[in-house]
Design an enzyme around this catalytic site. Sequence first.
Site, PDB file in Angstrom:
ATOM      1  NE  ARG A  53       1.474   5.273  -3.404  1.00  0.00           N
ATOM      2  CZ  ARG A  53       2.429   6.425  -2.784  1.00  0.00           C
ATOM      3  NH1 ARG A  53       2.747   6.340  -1.643  1.00  0.00           N
ATOM      4  NH2 ARG A  53       2.784   7.316  -3.681  1.00  0.00           N
ATOM      5  CG  ASP A  55       0.877  -1.950   3.262  1.00  0.00           C
ATOM      6  OD1 ASP A  55       0.841  -0.784   2.918  1.00  0.00           O
ATOM      7  OD2 ASP A  55      -0.216  -2.011   4.195  1.00  0.00           O
ATOM      8  CE1 TYR A 124      -5.449  -5.395  -1.223  1.00  0.00           C
ATOM      9  CE2 TYR A 124      -7.253  -3.771  -1.648  1.00  0.00           C
ATOM     10  CZ  TYR A 124      -5.659  -3.905  -1.634  1.00  0.00           C
ATOM     11  OH  TYR A 124      -4.969  -2.963  -1.768  1.00  0.00           O
ATOM     12  NE  ARG A 212      -0.767  -6.338   6.829  1.00  0.00           N
ATOM     13  CZ  ARG A 212       0.375  -5.828   7.168  1.00  0.00           C
ATOM     14  NH1 ARG A 212       0.537  -4.830   6.427  1.00  0.00           N
ATOM     15  NH2 ARG A 212       1.148  -6.367   8.161  1.00  0.00           N
TER      16      ARG A 212
END
Length: 280
Positions: A53, A55, A124, A212
Amino acid sequence: MAAVRIRIDLAYDGTDFHGWATQPGLRTVQGELQAALATALRLPETWVTVAGRTDTGVHARGQVIHLDVEDEVVIESAGRAKEPPLATLVRRLNGMLPADLRIHRAIEAPAGFDARFSAIWRRYAYRVADQPALVDPLRRHEVLPWQRPLDLSRMNAAATDLLGLHDFGSFCKARDGATTIREVQQLVWERDEAGVAVARVIADAFCHGMVRSLVGCLLEIGDGRKEVAWAEQILAEARRTSSVHAAAARGLTLEEVGYPPDEALAQRAEQTRGRRVLAE
């Protein structure tokens, strides 16, 4: 009727989505996708399982989902098209979906495949423009502008302390019953051909907000506000702290999801479902 599991690879610009997961009254990637799939397959509704998932505001170039559906449904939905039924499905989905959500391919998944639990790593990238000349308005949705120059050597030195299997509770938003133990396999900063600072982050999985928060920690080290040892000190706390600020969503992109060979898919899925603990 025989059921078939379909693997779908997709990409999206997360700017105008309220994240991946369906939420009443909000535009989400899952919501848009499931509605389009239901229409294309002529079903009342569909449900998909995602590799990871994302954000609100986070992008994806290499997201993966799976969908279970009866084989006859796929064949019948293709109608008289001369191309293979799954190729027809891709074409029709891209004709229905908005421009910020694209399907790259749909294939019949091998036995044992689970988009979420069979994955062995997710990769990522986080992009930062730390000089005025690097701030490109055309890339404003995927590159974060930063007001201070970044020292990537300091950031990479700090990143080495975050590699390996750890409890990353300091960098995650807590969720009831969810473990925060993860294995970070790579965390390195480099500059691309334009000079933009790019973090490459690979882990077996990520807990909520983890990438993050890792980036936010390293940015403060890179611009000189924190010492290199600060990252290791935060990690050792193993619980969320207000001193770590998550970097903005817009610089983050899910680039790729990795899976083992077909014969190991089911075993990997079973292993992943087990609760993880750190060795004493």
